[in-house]
Design a protein around this motif. Structure first.
Motif, PDB file in Angstrom:
ATOM      1  N   HIS A  21       5.250 -15.581   3.045  1.00  0.00           N
ATOM      2  CA  HIS A  21       6.381 -14.641   2.999  1.00  0.00           C
ATOM      3  C   HIS A  21       6.578 -14.179   1.574  1.00  0.00           C
ATOM      4  N   PHE A  22       7.015 -12.952   1.426  1.00  0.00           N
ATOM      5  CA  PHE A  22       7.397 -12.468   0.090  1.00  0.00           C
ATOM      6  C   PHE A  22       8.897 -12.274   0.059  1.00  0.00           C
ATOM      7  N   GLU A  23       9.539 -12.872  -0.928  1.00  0.00           N
ATOM      8  CA  GLU A  23      10.970 -12.644  -1.126  1.00  0.00           C
ATOM      9  C   GLU A  23      11.155 -11.315  -1.842  1.00  0.00           C
ATOM     10  N   THR A  30      13.323 -10.824   3.255  1.00  0.00           N
ATOM     11  CA  THR A  30      12.059 -11.543   3.244  1.00  0.00           C
ATOM     12  C   THR A  30      11.035 -10.787   4.073  1.00  0.00           C
ATOM     13  N   LEU A  31       9.886 -10.569   3.471  1.00  0.00           N
ATOM     14  CA  LEU A  31       8.821  -9.897   4.201  1.00  0.00           C
ATOM     15  C   LEU A  31       7.820 -10.950   4.668  1.00  0.00           C
ATOM     16  N   HIS A  32       7.625 -11.031   5.957  1.00  0.00           N
ATOM     17  CA  HIS A  32       6.658 -11.992   6.491  1.00  0.00           C
ATOM     18  C   HIS A  32       5.266 -11.345   6.487  1.00  0.00           C
ATOM     19  N   ALA A  33       4.498 -11.607   5.446  1.00  0.00           N
ATOM     20  CA  ALA A  33       3.171 -10.987   5.359  1.00  0.00           C
ATOM     21  C   ALA A  33       2.303 -11.460   6.530  1.00  0.00           C
ATOM     22  N   PHE A  34       2.383 -12.762   6.860  1.00  0.00           N
ATOM     23  CA  PHE A  34       1.789 -13.270   8.102  1.00  0.00           C
ATOM     24  C   PHE A  34       2.436 -14.602   8.422  1.00  0.00           C
ATOM     25  N   GLY A  51      -6.134  -5.260  11.579  1.00  0.00           N
ATOM     26  CA  GLY A  51      -4.686  -5.043  11.580  1.00  0.00           C
ATOM     27  C   GLY A  51      -4.378  -3.780  10.808  1.00  0.00           C
ATOM     28  N   GLU A  52      -3.219  -3.215  11.083  1.00  0.00           N
ATOM     29  CA  GLU A  52      -2.848  -1.955  10.426  1.00  0.00           C
ATOM     30  C   GLU A  52      -2.630  -2.153   8.923  1.00  0.00           C
ATOM     31  N   ASN A  53      -2.481  -1.061   8.218  1.00  0.00           N
ATOM     32  CA  ASN A  53      -2.136  -1.131   6.798  1.00  0.00           C
ATOM     33  C   ASN A  53      -0.847  -1.945   6.658  1.00  0.00           C
ATOM     34  N   GLY A  54      -0.869  -2.901   5.762  1.00  0.00           N
ATOM     35  CA  GLY A  54       0.331  -3.710   5.549  1.00  0.00           C
ATOM     36  C   GLY A  54       0.460  -4.888   6.504  1.00  0.00           C
ATOM     37  N   ALA A  55      -0.535  -5.099   7.362  1.00  0.00           N
ATOM     38  CA  ALA A  55      -0.453  -6.194   8.343  1.00  0.00           C
ATOM     39  C   ALA A  55      -0.636  -7.567   7.692  1.00  0.00           C
ATOM     40  N   GLY A  56      -1.120  -7.584   6.460  1.00  0.00           N
ATOM     41  CA  GLY A  56      -1.250  -8.857   5.752  1.00  0.00           C
ATOM     42  C   GLY A  56      -2.672  -9.346   5.560  1.00  0.00           C
ATOM     43  N   LYS A  57      -3.649  -8.471   5.774  1.00  0.00           N
ATOM     44  CA  LYS A  57      -5.059  -8.876   5.687  1.00  0.00           C
ATOM     45  C   LYS A  57      -5.429  -9.335   4.277  1.00  0.00           C
ATOM     46  N   SER A  58      -5.139  -8.480   3.293  1.00  0.00           N
ATOM     47  CA  SER A  58      -5.482  -8.849   1.912  1.00  0.00           C
ATOM     48  C   SER A  58      -4.707 -10.090   1.487  1.00  0.00           C
ATOM     49  N   THR A  59      -3.451 -10.170   1.916  1.00  0.00           N
ATOM     50  CA  THR A  59      -2.622 -11.318   1.533  1.00  0.00           C
ATOM     51  C   THR A  59      -3.187 -12.610   2.128  1.00  0.00           C
ATOM     52  N   LEU A  60      -3.681 -12.551   3.356  1.00  0.00           N
ATOM     53  CA  LEU A  60      -4.282 -13.746   3.965  1.00  0.00           C
ATOM     54  C   LEU A  60      -5.520 -14.180   3.177  1.00  0.00           C
ATOM     55  N   SER A  67      -5.017 -17.383  -4.547  1.00  0.00           N
ATOM     56  CA  SER A  67      -4.352 -16.540  -5.527  1.00  0.00           C
ATOM     57  C   SER A  67      -2.856 -16.582  -5.257  1.00  0.00           C
ATOM     58  N   TYR A  68      -2.486 -16.889  -3.995  1.00  0.00           N
ATOM     59  CA  TYR A  68      -1.086 -17.099  -3.618  1.00  0.00           C
ATOM     60  C   TYR A  68      -0.937 -18.478  -3.012  1.00  0.00           C
ATOM     61  N   LEU A  69       0.246 -19.059  -3.186  1.00  0.00           N
ATOM     62  CA  LEU A  69       0.592 -20.270  -2.452  1.00  0.00           C
ATOM     63  C   LEU A  69       1.251 -19.849  -1.142  1.00  0.00           C
ATOM     64  N   ASP A 184     -12.943  -8.151   1.074  1.00  0.00           N
ATOM     65  CA  ASP A 184     -11.810  -7.262   1.321  1.00  0.00           C
ATOM     66  C   ASP A 184     -12.235  -5.816   1.093  1.00  0.00           C
ATOM     67  N   GLU A 185     -12.601  -5.156   2.161  1.00  0.00           N
ATOM     68  CA  GLU A 185     -13.055  -3.768   2.147  1.00  0.00           C
ATOM     69  C   GLU A 185     -14.099  -3.502   1.064  1.00  0.00           C
ATOM     70  N   PRO A 186     -15.206  -4.252   1.096  1.00  0.00           N
ATOM     71  CA  PRO A 186     -16.200  -4.111   0.029  1.00  0.00           C
ATOM     72  C   PRO A 186     -16.976  -2.799   0.099  1.00  0.00           C
TER      73      PRO A 186
HETATM   74  N1  LIG Z   1       2.672  -9.458  -4.343  1.00  0.00           N
HETATM   75  C1  LIG Z   1       3.433  -8.933  -3.364  1.00  0.00           C
HETATM   76  N2  LIG Z   1       4.782  -8.934  -3.452  1.00  0.00           N
HETATM   77  C2  LIG Z   1       5.546  -8.442  -2.456  1.00  0.00           C
HETATM   78  N3  LIG Z   1       5.050  -7.903  -1.330  1.00  0.00           N
HETATM   79  C3  LIG Z   1       3.716  -7.879  -1.187  1.00  0.00           C
HETATM   80  C4  LIG Z   1       2.831  -8.385  -2.186  1.00  0.00           C
HETATM   81  N4  LIG Z   1       1.560  -8.222  -1.766  1.00  0.00           N
HETATM   82  C5  LIG Z   1       1.639  -7.624  -0.563  1.00  0.00           C
HETATM   83  N5  LIG Z   1       2.930  -7.430  -0.212  1.00  0.00           N
HETATM   84  C6  LIG Z   1       3.375  -6.841   1.050  1.00  0.00           C
HETATM   85  O1  LIG Z   1       2.842  -7.607   2.120  1.00  0.00           O
HETATM   86  C7  LIG Z   1       2.438  -6.764   3.182  1.00  0.00           C
HETATM   87  C8  LIG Z   1       0.990  -7.033   3.500  1.00  0.00           C
HETATM   88  O2  LIG Z   1       0.175  -6.485   2.451  1.00  0.00           O
HETATM   89  P1  LIG Z   1      -1.399  -6.572   2.458  1.00  0.00           P
HETATM   90  O3  LIG Z   1      -1.878  -5.953   1.207  1.00  0.00           O
HETATM   91  O4  LIG Z   1      -1.790  -7.958   2.751  1.00  0.00           O
HETATM   92  O5  LIG Z   1      -1.758  -5.647   3.722  1.00  0.00           O
HETATM   93  P2  LIG Z   1      -3.183  -5.214   4.281  1.00  0.00           P
HETATM   94  O6  LIG Z   1      -3.240  -5.638   5.707  1.00  0.00           O
HETATM   95  O7  LIG Z   1      -4.253  -5.702   3.381  1.00  0.00           O
HETATM   96  O8  LIG Z   1      -3.064  -3.621   4.234  1.00  0.00           O
HETATM   97  P3  LIG Z   1      -4.200  -2.493   3.893  1.00  0.00           P
HETATM   98  O9  LIG Z   1      -4.919  -2.234   5.183  1.00  0.00           O
HETATM   99  O10 LIG Z   1      -3.382  -1.326   3.484  1.00  0.00           O
HETATM  100  O11 LIG Z   1      -5.068  -3.000   2.805  1.00  0.00           O
HETATM  101  C9  LIG Z   1       2.706  -5.330   2.742  1.00  0.00           C
HETATM  102  O12 LIG Z   1       3.901  -4.887   3.361  1.00  0.00           O
HETATM  103  C10 LIG Z   1       2.882  -5.435   1.240  1.00  0.00           C
HETATM  104  O13 LIG Z   1       3.827  -4.503   0.778  1.00  0.00           O
END
Ligand SMILES: Nc1ncnc2c1ncn2[C@@H]1O[C@H](COP(=O)(O)OP(=O)(O)OP(=O)(O)O)[C@@H](O)[C@H]1O
Ligand SMILES: [Mg+2]
Length: 246
Positions: A21-23, A30-34, A51-60, A67-69, A184-186
């Motif tokens: 989650h991101f605060e 709170t944004l639940h990235a996943f 998953g769609e843009n913003g679904a949390g793929k890169s964050t996972l 890189s994140y806890l 990640d989208e290489p």
């Molecule tokens: N460091 C951060 N701080 C706060 N919010 C973040 C941070 N990184 C990502 N987010 C949010 O978390 C959500 C998921 O982002 P993420 O980059 O993981 O999506 P994604 O699935 O990779 O999207 P895309 O297909 O556009 O690459 C987004 O709403 C983004 O705004």
């Protein structure tokens, strides 16, 4: 040909109840990235992450790379010596794993001032103890495979085009086989030939037992490699900060 790793293949990564989650402190939200991500990954297995843009793929992927806890959950990585939970492992252990076993490939090259393309690509081999001339020779082979023109091999990549930088990045990231690769989208700005070279290299690594989790803009490129798909749902923003250190 669609290849399935043998059911007996060793588990390399076991992810259990992983959440990030991101605060958004200024918004008190709170944004639940996943949430509650569970899966097992075996040697030689390829998982497509969708998953769609913003679904949390890169964050996972970044959370698995530490890189994140995470907010909660576990990610048990099976080294050859034993199991280590990536979510709580010491930074020195994470650094060692990144050096030897776990790779992360993005579309962005981290160019360094006055380091030639071929030296940047050869570096992982040099760090693994390979002699300079041998490492440079292999680096040139990979630059050539990804379609970087010979005239650029000794030049500094900071001035290269986006696609050229990406090719250097891939050559560097894939020159030394690791056990687990996050992608990640290489292929985001690669031409067709470079995409083909990348897919050929990934197929080779998979056959050698490398496990991979990847996000691909054009999943058709890697259709023959995919064993399974994990789809992340787009998350809502929750009212109220959770008052948890992230
Ligand atoms: N460091 C951060 N701080 C706060 N919010 C973040 C941070 N990184 C990502 N987010 C949010 O978390 C959500 C998921 O982002 P993420 O980059 O993981 O999506 P994604 O699935 O990779 O999207 P895309 O297909 O556009 O690459 C987004 O709403 C983004 O705004
Ligand atoms: Mg992303």
């Amino acid at each position: 040909m669609h290849t399935h790793p043998a059911a007996s293949a060793q588990t390399i990564l076991s992810v259990q109840g992983l959440a990030k989650h991101f605060e958004m402190h200024h918004l008190k939200r709170t944004l639940h990235a996943f949430d509650k991500v569970d899966f097992e990954l075996r040697e030689g297995e390829f998982i497509l992450l969708t998953g769609e843009n913003g679904a949390g793929k890169s964050t996972l992927l970044r959370t698995l790379y530490r890189s994140y806890l995470p907010r909660s959950g576990h990610a048990y990585y099976h080294t050859r010596e034993g199991v280590i939970d990536l979510t709580v492992a010491a930074d020195v252990d994470i650094a060692l794993l990144r050096h030897r076993e776990i790779g992360f490939v993005t579309q962005f090259l981290q160019a360094r001032p006055r380091v030639a393309a071929e030296e940047l690509v050869a570096e992982p081999l040099r760090l693994a103890g390979r002699p300079y001339s041998e490492a440079i020779e292999e680096a040139r082979r990979w630059l050539s495979a990804f379609g970087v023109k010979p005239g650029l091999w000794a030049a500094y990549p900071s001035t290269f085009s986006g696609g050229e930088q990406q090719k250097v990045n891939l050559a560097r990231a894939l020159i030394l086989p690791q056990r687990l690769l996050f992608l990640d989208e290489p292929t985001a700005s690669l031409d067709k030939n470079a995409r083909r070279a990348l897919v050929a290299r990934l197929a080779e690594l998979k056959a050698a037992g490398v496990a991979m989790i990847g996000v691909f803009h054009h999943p058709n490129d890697v259709a023959d490699l995919i064993d399974r798909e994990i789809s992340l749902q787009t998350k809502q923003i929750h009212d109220g900060a959770e008052n948890v250190a992230e």
